[in-house]
Design an enzyme around this catalytic site. Structure first.
Site, PDB file in Angstrom:
ATOM      1  N   CYS A  80       0.186  -2.951   6.218  1.00  0.00           N
ATOM      2  CA  CYS A  80      -1.193  -2.988   5.719  1.00  0.00           C
ATOM      3  C   CYS A  80      -1.891  -4.222   6.064  1.00  0.00           C
ATOM      4  O   CYS A  80      -2.029  -4.532   7.154  1.00  0.00           O
ATOM      5  CB  CYS A  80      -1.105  -2.623   4.243  1.00  0.00           C
ATOM      6  SG  CYS A  80      -2.926  -2.157   3.573  1.00  0.00           S
ATOM      7  N   HIS A 186       1.665   2.721   4.674  1.00  0.00           N
ATOM      8  CA  HIS A 186       2.802   1.981   3.831  1.00  0.00           C
ATOM      9  C   HIS A 186       3.882   2.680   4.027  1.00  0.00           C
ATOM     10  O   HIS A 186       4.154   3.875   3.538  1.00  0.00           O
ATOM     11  CB  HIS A 186       2.219   2.290   2.362  1.00  0.00           C
ATOM     12  CG  HIS A 186       1.071   1.127   1.935  1.00  0.00           C
ATOM     13  ND1 HIS A 186       1.402   0.016   1.546  1.00  0.00           N
ATOM     14  CD2 HIS A 186      -0.212   1.392   2.229  1.00  0.00           C
ATOM     15  CE1 HIS A 186       0.255  -0.729   1.281  1.00  0.00           C
ATOM     16  NE2 HIS A 186      -0.635   0.124   1.788  1.00  0.00           N
ATOM     17  N   GLU A 188       6.811   2.405   2.778  1.00  0.00           N
ATOM     18  CA  GLU A 188       7.479   2.434   1.503  1.00  0.00           C
ATOM     19  C   GLU A 188       7.018   3.475   0.585  1.00  0.00           C
ATOM     20  O   GLU A 188       7.786   3.846  -0.581  1.00  0.00           O
ATOM     21  CB  GLU A 188       7.478   0.920   0.749  1.00  0.00           C
ATOM     22  CG  GLU A 188       6.234   0.627   0.007  1.00  0.00           C
ATOM     23  CD  GLU A 188       4.983   0.038   0.950  1.00  0.00           C
ATOM     24  OE1 GLU A 188       4.278  -0.402   0.442  1.00  0.00           O
ATOM     25  OE2 GLU A 188       5.315   0.119   2.137  1.00  0.00           O
TER      26      GLU A 188
END
Length: 209
Positions: A80, A186, A188
């Protein structure tokens, strides 16, 4: 050892936990001496471009980052905001100097579809432009990842772009220049596909260690 850089921007714990879920050694630190020992570097982040660069400078991390990544070719993954920092210039709330490792600028998204709002938030499919990239190993074209951003990286040379996404126009979703990688989404927060991508990066780190 993979070091996730702590510079007071973003949820560092979630990306560290994703690596731990894969059984991989990871340390979260904002200390230059810890970063100097890293085999791989992950720079995540959520927030404003200028604030992030100021925080990296304030914590004395810019010299060690340049030494590790540019001179010693330590694998780097920007997530990001960490991908946007790769640019020479960020245009969020004024002009701010980036790391400058990949020529280009970080600019506000201009959606051509009025139904698609900015920020670009939620799941979106990747279009793989360089599927042979080791970061994308076993990631299929059209796989969805989770995005949250209002600005995006526009490189001077699109040869570094390994994946794009569409949000009222083409957005740079992932880049690679040699050992330097960046993803706008992202991993994650992207479930199994995101974990696969982080595993791919860890494999790259292990191969170079």
């Amino acid at each position: 050892m993979i070091v996730v850089i702590d510079y007071d921007m973003g949820n560092l714990k979630s990306i560290a936990n994703a690596f731990k879920a894969l059984g991989l050694p990871v340390e979260v630190s904002g200390e230059p001496d810890v970063l100097a020992r890293a085999d791989g570097i992950v720079l995540p982040g959520v927030g404003a471009f200028g604030d992030g660069m100021k925080n990296l400078e304030r914590r004395g991390l810019l010299p060690v980052l340049n030494d590790k990544v540019v001179r010693n070719k330590t694998p780097y993954l920007g997530v990001c905001l960490g991908m946007q920092f790769l640019a020479e210039l960020g245009l969020e709330h004024g002009e701010h100097k980036g790391l400058g490792w990949i020529p280009g600028s970080c600019v506000r998204i201009q959606s051509k579809n009025p139904a698609l709002k900015v920020p670009h938030m939620g799941w979106n499919d990747l279009q793989l432009t360089r599927p042979e990239s080791p970061l994308l190993r076993e990631v299929a074209d059209g796989t969805a990842f989770y995005f949250v951003h209002s600005y995006h990286f526009v490189p001077a040379d699109t040869a570094c772009v390994i994946a794009t996404a569409d949000h009222g126009g083409t957005l740079t979703a992932a880049v690679q220049q040699a050992h330097i990688f960046g993803v706008q989404f992202h991993p994650e927060k992207s479930q199994g596909a995101g974990l696969k991508l982080l595993r791919n990066f860890a494999d790259l780190v292990a191969a170079r260690a």
